[in-house]
Structures are given as C-alpha cells and as structure tokens.
Design a protein around this motif. Structure first.
Motif, PDB file in Angstrom:
ATOM      1  N   ILE A 194     -25.534   2.008 -50.235  1.00 19.52           N
ATOM      2  CA  ILE A 194     -24.411   1.208 -50.748  1.00 19.52           C
ATOM      3  C   ILE A 194     -24.262  -0.051 -49.893  1.00 19.52           C
ATOM      4  CG2 ILE A 194     -21.894   1.189 -51.119  1.00 19.52           C
ATOM      5  CD1 ILE A 194     -22.136   4.313 -51.398  1.00 19.52           C
ATOM      6  N   THR A 195     -24.184  -1.213 -50.541  1.00 21.35           N
ATOM      7  CA  THR A 195     -23.833  -2.425 -49.779  1.00 21.35           C
ATOM      8  C   THR A 195     -22.343  -2.684 -50.002  1.00 21.35           C
ATOM      9  OG1 THR A 195     -24.282  -4.023 -51.552  1.00 21.35           O
ATOM     10  CG2 THR A 195     -26.136  -3.430 -50.107  1.00 21.35           C
ATOM     11  N   ALA A 196     -21.678  -3.179 -48.962  1.00 24.14           N
ATOM     12  CA  ALA A 196     -20.222  -3.341 -49.042  1.00 24.14           C
ATOM     13  C   ALA A 196     -19.770  -4.574 -48.277  1.00 24.14           C
ATOM     14  CB  ALA A 196     -19.540  -2.103 -48.472  1.00 24.14           C
ATOM     15  N   ILE A 274     -26.333   1.121 -54.825  1.00 22.50           N
ATOM     16  CA  ILE A 274     -25.114   0.552 -55.403  1.00 22.50           C
ATOM     17  C   ILE A 274     -24.747  -0.699 -54.608  1.00 22.50           C
ATOM     18  CG2 ILE A 274     -22.696   0.965 -56.033  1.00 22.50           C
ATOM     19  CD1 ILE A 274     -23.247   3.957 -55.998  1.00 22.50           C
ATOM     20  N   ALA A 275     -24.778  -1.845 -55.273  1.00 22.13           N
ATOM     21  CA  ALA A 275     -24.517  -3.103 -54.566  1.00 22.13           C
ATOM     22  C   ALA A 275     -23.085  -3.546 -54.843  1.00 22.13           C
ATOM     23  CB  ALA A 275     -25.515  -4.167 -55.016  1.00 22.13           C
ATOM     24  N   SER A 276     -22.179  -3.134 -53.951  1.00 18.05           N
ATOM     25  CA  SER A 276     -20.781  -3.552 -54.142  1.00 18.05           C
ATOM     26  C   SER A 276     -20.415  -4.703 -53.212  1.00 18.05           C
ATOM     27  CB  SER A 276     -19.827  -2.369 -53.945  1.00 18.05           C
ATOM     28  OG  SER A 276     -19.827  -1.955 -52.611  1.00 18.05           O
ATOM     29  N   ALA A 277     -21.374  -5.167 -52.405  1.00 19.67           N
ATOM     30  CA  ALA A 277     -21.073  -6.263 -51.472  1.00 19.67           C
ATOM     31  C   ALA A 277     -20.825  -7.566 -52.223  1.00 19.67           C
ATOM     32  CB  ALA A 277     -22.236  -6.448 -50.499  1.00 19.67           C
ATOM     33  N   ALA A 278     -19.913  -8.358 -51.670  1.00 23.89           N
ATOM     34  CA  ALA A 278     -19.683  -9.712 -52.203  1.00 23.89           C
ATOM     35  C   ALA A 278     -20.500 -10.653 -51.318  1.00 23.89           C
ATOM     36  CB  ALA A 278     -18.205 -10.053 -52.147  1.00 23.89           C
ATOM     37  N   VAL A 279     -21.761 -10.767 -51.670  1.00 21.87           N
ATOM     38  CA  VAL A 279     -22.686 -11.544 -50.840  1.00 21.87           C
ATOM     39  C   VAL A 279     -22.452 -13.041 -51.085  1.00 21.87           C
ATOM     40  CG1 VAL A 279     -25.127 -11.913 -50.316  1.00 21.87           C
ATOM     41  CG2 VAL A 279     -24.359  -9.684 -51.171  1.00 21.87           C
ATOM     42  N   ALA A 280     -22.395 -13.811 -50.005  1.00 18.00           N
ATOM     43  CA  ALA A 280     -22.222 -15.260 -50.173  1.00 18.00           C
ATOM     44  C   ALA A 280     -23.454 -15.815 -50.881  1.00 18.00           C
ATOM     45  CB  ALA A 280     -22.058 -15.926 -48.811  1.00 18.00           C
ATOM     46  N   ASP A 281     -23.240 -16.630 -51.896  1.00 15.03           N
ATOM     47  CA  ASP A 281     -24.372 -17.149 -52.665  1.00 15.03           C
ATOM     48  C   ASP A 281     -25.141 -18.220 -51.911  1.00 15.03           C
ATOM     49  OD1 ASP A 281     -24.028 -15.502 -54.850  1.00 15.03           O
ATOM     50  OD2 ASP A 281     -22.451 -16.772 -55.691  1.00 15.03           O
ATOM     51  N   TYR A 282     -24.437 -18.942 -51.037  1.00 16.43           N
ATOM     52  CA  TYR A 282     -25.089 -20.034 -50.285  1.00 16.43           C
ATOM     53  C   TYR A 282     -24.795 -19.896 -48.789  1.00 16.43           C
ATOM     54  CZ  TYR A 282     -25.733 -22.280 -54.802  1.00 16.43           C
ATOM     55  OH  TYR A 282     -26.116 -22.558 -56.083  1.00 16.43           O
ATOM     56  N   ASN A 306     -28.775 -18.275 -50.845  1.00 22.34           N
ATOM     57  CA  ASN A 306     -29.091 -17.043 -50.121  1.00 22.34           C
ATOM     58  C   ASN A 306     -30.024 -16.177 -50.965  1.00 22.34           C
ATOM     59  OD1 ASN A 306     -28.054 -16.653 -47.545  1.00 22.34           O
ATOM     60  ND2 ASN A 306     -25.991 -16.239 -48.295  1.00 22.34           N
ATOM     61  N   PRO A 307     -30.712 -15.246 -50.349  1.00 22.17           N
ATOM     62  CA  PRO A 307     -31.498 -14.317 -51.171  1.00 22.17           C
ATOM     63  C   PRO A 307     -30.552 -13.487 -52.025  1.00 22.17           C
ATOM     64  CG  PRO A 307     -31.400 -13.581 -48.880  1.00 22.17           C
ATOM     65  CD  PRO A 307     -30.805 -14.951 -48.923  1.00 22.17           C
ATOM     66  N   ASP A 308     -30.938 -13.190 -53.265  1.00 18.83           N
ATOM     67  CA  ASP A 308     -30.149 -12.266 -54.092  1.00 18.83           C
ATOM     68  C   ASP A 308     -30.677 -10.861 -53.790  1.00 18.83           C
ATOM     69  OD1 ASP A 308     -29.057 -10.646 -56.123  1.00 18.83           O
ATOM     70  OD2 ASP A 308     -28.747 -12.408 -57.390  1.00 18.83           O
ATOM     71  N   ILE A 309     -29.899 -10.120 -53.029  1.00 19.77           N
ATOM     72  CA  ILE A 309     -30.352  -8.807 -52.538  1.00 19.77           C
ATOM     73  C   ILE A 309     -30.608  -7.859 -53.703  1.00 19.77           C
ATOM     74  CG2 ILE A 309     -29.725  -6.850 -51.048  1.00 19.77           C
ATOM     75  CD1 ILE A 309     -27.824  -8.904 -49.591  1.00 19.77           C
ATOM     76  N   LEU A 310     -29.632  -7.792 -54.599  1.00 18.44           N
ATOM     77  CA  LEU A 310     -29.735  -6.852 -55.711  1.00 18.44           C
ATOM     78  C   LEU A 310     -30.881  -7.225 -56.656  1.00 18.44           C
ATOM     79  CD1 LEU A 310     -28.591  -4.391 -57.156  1.00 18.44           C
ATOM     80  CD2 LEU A 310     -26.901  -5.868 -58.235  1.00 18.44           C
ATOM     81  N   LYS A 311     -31.051  -8.512 -56.871  1.00 23.49           N
ATOM     82  CA  LYS A 311     -32.132  -8.963 -57.763  1.00 23.49           C
ATOM     83  C   LYS A 311     -33.480  -8.564 -57.145  1.00 23.49           C
ATOM     84  CE  LYS A 311     -33.422 -13.000 -60.454  1.00 23.49           C
ATOM     85  NZ  LYS A 311     -34.475 -13.797 -59.844  1.00 23.49           N
ATOM     86  N   VAL A 323     -27.231   0.148 -59.424  1.00 25.74           N
ATOM     87  CA  VAL A 323     -25.906  -0.203 -59.943  1.00 25.74           C
ATOM     88  C   VAL A 323     -25.445  -1.511 -59.313  1.00 25.74           C
ATOM     89  CG1 VAL A 323     -23.496   0.558 -60.175  1.00 25.74           C
ATOM     90  CG2 VAL A 323     -25.343   2.272 -60.021  1.00 25.74           C
ATOM     91  N   GLY A 324     -25.057  -2.461 -60.151  1.00 21.45           N
ATOM     92  CA  GLY A 324     -24.539  -3.732 -59.638  1.00 21.45           C
ATOM     93  C   GLY A 324     -23.073  -3.887 -59.976  1.00 21.45           C
ATOM     94  N   PHE A 325     -22.446  -4.846 -59.365  1.00 21.29           N
ATOM     95  CA  PHE A 325     -21.056  -5.190 -59.656  1.00 21.29           C
ATOM     96  C   PHE A 325     -21.017  -6.621 -60.169  1.00 21.29           C
ATOM     97  CE2 PHE A 325     -17.870  -2.121 -58.106  1.00 21.29           C
ATOM     98  CZ  PHE A 325     -18.737  -1.137 -57.666  1.00 21.29           C
ATOM     99  N   ALA A 326     -20.084  -6.880 -61.043  1.00 18.26           N
ATOM    100  CA  ALA A 326     -19.888  -8.259 -61.487  1.00 18.26           C
ATOM    101  C   ALA A 326     -18.400  -8.550 -61.421  1.00 18.26           C
ATOM    102  CB  ALA A 326     -20.399  -8.426 -62.914  1.00 18.26           C
ATOM    103  N   GLY A 338     -25.565  -9.925 -68.942  1.00 15.77           N
ATOM    104  CA  GLY A 338     -26.651 -10.833 -68.551  1.00 15.77           C
ATOM    105  C   GLY A 338     -27.230 -10.414 -67.204  1.00 15.77           C
ATOM    106  N   LYS A 339     -26.351 -10.038 -66.288  1.00 13.34           N
ATOM    107  CA  LYS A 339     -26.805  -9.634 -64.943  1.00 13.34           C
ATOM    108  C   LYS A 339     -27.566  -8.312 -64.974  1.00 13.34           C
ATOM    109  CE  LYS A 339     -23.414 -12.257 -62.580  1.00 13.34           C
ATOM    110  NZ  LYS A 339     -22.084 -12.383 -62.055  1.00 13.34           N
ATOM    111  N   LEU A 340     -27.136  -7.451 -65.890  1.00 10.52           N
ATOM    112  CA  LEU A 340     -27.811  -6.161 -66.044  1.00 10.52           C
ATOM    113  C   LEU A 340     -29.302  -6.397 -66.327  1.00 10.52           C
ATOM    114  CD1 LEU A 340     -26.886  -3.067 -66.420  1.00 10.52           C
ATOM    115  CD2 LEU A 340     -26.963  -3.540 -68.845  1.00 10.52           C
ATOM    116  N   LYS A 342     -30.999  -9.512 -66.046  1.00 10.85           N
ATOM    117  CA  LYS A 342     -31.627 -10.444 -65.106  1.00 10.85           C
ATOM    118  C   LYS A 342     -32.003  -9.752 -63.791  1.00 10.85           C
ATOM    119  CE  LYS A 342     -29.725 -14.056 -62.959  1.00 10.85           C
ATOM    120  NZ  LYS A 342     -28.556 -14.865 -62.812  1.00 10.85           N
ATOM    121  N   LYS A 343     -31.157  -8.789 -63.377  1.00 11.68           N
ATOM    122  CA  LYS A 343     -31.417  -8.137 -62.081  1.00 11.68           C
ATOM    123  C   LYS A 343     -32.109  -6.782 -62.250  1.00 11.68           C
ATOM    124  CE  LYS A 343     -27.616 -10.620 -59.906  1.00 11.68           C
ATOM    125  NZ  LYS A 343     -26.869 -10.835 -58.676  1.00 11.68           N
ATOM    126  N   ASN A 344     -32.485  -6.457 -63.500  1.00 15.08           N
ATOM    127  CA  ASN A 344     -33.186  -5.207 -63.787  1.00 15.08           C
ATOM    128  C   ASN A 344     -32.396  -3.981 -63.307  1.00 15.08           C
ATOM    129  OD1 ASN A 344     -35.251  -3.570 -64.724  1.00 15.08           O
ATOM    130  ND2 ASN A 344     -36.492  -3.760 -62.848  1.00 15.08           N
TER     131      ASN A 344
END
Ligand code: C5P
Length: 400
Positions: A194-196, A274-282, A306-311, A323-326, A338-340, A342-344
């Motif tokens: 889990i990322t948080a 499960i990627a629940s982290a709010a990763v900074a995009d830049y 930034n790298p897209d970890i979940l992608k 599992v991703g979060f949006a 769309g994210k489902l 795009k991020k497989n």
C-alpha cells in the motif's frame, strides 16, 4: 479506528486504579467504540460520574433505579455489549462475581452478560497473592473469562510488588487482539503493498512542494488488510499517522522517486498493490544546495514531471491485482475510468472533492468503485469502514 462499531461495557469497582479508566475510555472512544460505563457504589469515591460520562458520552449508572423512577436495566446493558471489561476489579468485586453475590448493579449486569468478560484486577500485593484471590481468579478463568493480570511496580500503599492494574494501553491492545482474532482471515497468505500519504519534493534544504494528504486512508487499509491475515508493506510519504501492527512493515519515504524505488524493491513478490498515496505530479528540476534568498520580487522554479508510480506498476504487471485511487473535481467517472485503462489497473476507487466529507484530510470518505465491467457506489463512511468496503470488493474480484 479499530473499534469502529464495537460496544464495550466497562464496570468500575472501588480501587484507586479507577483513575486510569479515564484514559481507557478515551482510548476506546477515540478508536470508534461505543462505551457504556457502570460503577459499584464504592467506585464513586475514586472517580466521578461526571468525568466518566463526559468521556464516554453516555450516562453512567451505579444503581438499579434512576432519580425519577426510571429503571437502569442490567439485562439490556449486558445483552447490548460485545465485551464487558471489569476494571479495576477489586478483590471484593471479583469474589462477588465468582460466587454470584448479586448485591449491586455491576454484579447483576455481569451475571446477565453473555459476551466475553475481561477481568482487570488491581489490589495491594498481599491481597493479590492471597490464596482466596488466586482461587477466585482460577474460578473466573474456568467460567471462560479472560484475566488481564496485574503488573508489578509501586502500589498506592507504598509497597512494591504485583498488584498494579494493567496500563490502559495494554488493556486496549488485548481487547483489540480479541476483536481482530474474530475476523475471518480472508487474506491469509497474501502480500499487500500500500502506498500512502503525500510526497514532498524538495525546493531547497528547507522548503518543499507537497499536498494536504493525511495518509489516513492508506493506514486504515493497512490495518484492515492485516486484520484479514495479509502481510502488509506500507510505504508512506510524510504523515503523522502511526501504526503498531506486527503484520505491517512501514517504510517512510519523502519524495516520489524514493517511493517508486521502495515499491519496486517488493513489487515482484506482492499479490495486491493499492496506491492510495497522493504523489506530487511535478518536482523541482534542480534542488538548490543552499536556502534560496528572497532577493528578487519573483521567483521561478522549473518543475519536471515525477514518475507515475502506479502507471509503472501497471506496465510491469504480471500477476498483481492493482488498485488505484482517483481524486477528481470534474468529469469524475470518465476520468476515473480513463485511469483504469491508462494505468492498466484492475480496480479504481473514485472520491470527489465535491462530496462533503470525502477526500484528503477528513476522517470520512465517500467512494465509488469501478472495474472494467462493474460500478459500485457507497455512502459517506469512516475511512476504517471505507477500507473494509474496498478490501471486500478486492476479495470479491479475486474470487472471480
Ligand atoms: O493520475 P492521477 O495522479 O490522478 O492518479 C491517481 C492514482 O495514481 C493514485 O492511485 C495515485 O496513488 C497514483 N499515482 C502514482 N504516482 C504518481 C501519481 C499518481 O502512483 N506520480
């Protein structure tokens, strides 16, 4: 909050250790339990109904009858409870419990209870080792009750030895273990990553770019997955949440790049991600070595993606269920779906900032779950209950 929805009946008897019960009640309530307190008449010498009822948020009873002819039903309270905790349990109350000497509300309620009973003795050291106490504790155990033994240390009498009531944190942990042991181990043998939390992207040695994510959702998911028997790898950005759970290994990271590197130390071995982290995009392209001085009216910081970890997890997916979060503010469903793709991903959890109580800093969340073929909508709930819904949904997908 691990006691969410649990009903705990606390019976206080008249010992000096009763003062510690304030902390126990506060702990139970904070963790989401409903707490009803009853006391023996002598307990009122040590604690007040007012302080206890303020913390438990319910009236406290010592007598069968209320002031204006009301009846405090011992049967109702006994049958209401998921567990009964007698703390502190004096030698007098213990003796009455095991011999059925039913001369007050606490004993009558105890004798009507069908739920598990935890006895937390507290007495002076000679009383604690007296053969009658030992016999009574053995009898209580033979009735199927659990004893949380007294600890050693300095006693109110000034003597030093065993007799001190177990500390509130210990009692909480034991009750928590009890509730957890009743949960079906539906994720036994599974490893869940889990990322948080947020990520912080350094600008200079003292400043960063970050966001308001608290990490609560990810920590609730970790706790719930652990209760269901999973081995949990929790990778969190800076967050004030804490977790003390032997099935959860917490790795603290700061930036998105660090989070990515940590995820891929384990990725091959996990079953569910499960990627629940709010990763900074830049992130800033350059991190200044020294603190940036405020010399100019304007400051421009060049940011790079930034790298897209979940992608990346999606691209390298072999057997993992992802599992991703949006978190969306517009065209929510369309963007989430769309994210489902795009991020497989296998599943995506949507929360909208438009829904009051949902999203970042709250203790509650309101979600919709999408797979490629399904959609399920949930009501506003505590993040602990949302974690249950998410894992129930994951499990239902794994069974397909
Ligand atoms: O694309 P967006 O940021 O909205 O996607 C959100 C999902 O992707 C979340 O599950 C989040 O944890 C994950 N994510 C990630 N790495 C990023 C950005 C988002 O893992 N750099």
């Amino acid at each position: 909050m691990s006691f969410s929805g649990k009903k705990i009946l606390i019976a206080i008897s008249g010992g000096i250790a009763a003062y510690k019960i304030h902390f126990l009640i506060r702990d139970f309530v904070k963790k989401g339990a409903e707490v009803q307190v009853i006391m023996t008449p002598d307990a009122e010498h040590f604690v007040t109904k007012l302080s206890i009822s303020t913390l438990s948020k319910k009236p406290v009873y010592t007598e069968f009858y209320g002031d204006n002819g009301t009846w405090n039903s011992h049967v109702e309270m006994a049958l209401w409870a998921d567990v009964m905790v007698v703390a502190p349990c004096t030698s007098n109350t213990l003796s009455k419990m095991v011999h059925g000497m039913c001369d007050n509300l606490v004993i009558a309620t105890y004798m009507s209870a069908k739920c598990p009973v935890f006895i937390v003795p507290a007495m002076d050291l000679d009383m604690y080792v007296h053969p009658s106490t030992k016999k009574n504790l053995e009898l209580a155990e033979s009735f199927g009750h659990s004893i949380i033994p007294a600890e050693s240390g300095e006693l109110a009498s000034g003597l030093v030895g065993q007799g001190r009531m177990s500390e509130p944190e210990t009692i909480t942990r034991i009750i928590e273990d009890f509730f957890n042991s009743n949960i079906e181990k539906t994720l036994d043998g599974k490893t869940v990553l889990i990322t948080a939390g947020p990520t912080y992207e350094a600008i200079d040695p003292v400043r960063f770019i970050g966001n308001h994510s608290s990490g609560k959702m990810g920590f609730s998911l970790a706790e719930e997955a652990s209760k269901r028997g999973a081995k949990v790898i929790l990778i969190s950005g800076p967050s004030s949440q804490f977790i003390n759970d032997k099935n959860v290994t917490l790795y603290k990271v700061t930036s998105a790049k660090e989070m990515l590197a940590k995820v891929f130390e384990f990725y091959d071995k996990i079953d569910i991600g499960i990627a629940s982290a709010a990763v900074a995009d830049y992130a800033p392209k350059e991190v200044a070595k020294e603190k940036i001085k405020k010399n100019d009216d304007n400051l421009t910081i060049e940011l790079v993606k930034n790298p897209d970890i979940l992608k990346t997890m999606g691209e390298k997916k072999t057997h993992q269920f992802l599992v991703g979060f949006a978190l969306e503010t517009q065209n929510e469903e369309e963007n989430a779906k769309g994210k489902l793709d795009k991020k497989n991903l296998d599943m995506i959890v949507l929360n909208s900032l438009r829904d009051e109580g949902a999203g970042f800093k709250n203790d509650t969340n309101k979600i919709k779950i999408f797979t490629k073929t399904e959609k399920k909508e949930f009501t506003l709930k505590s993040k602990d209950d949302v974690a249950k819904d998410i894992l129930d949904f994951v499990e239902s997908q794994l069974l397909k």
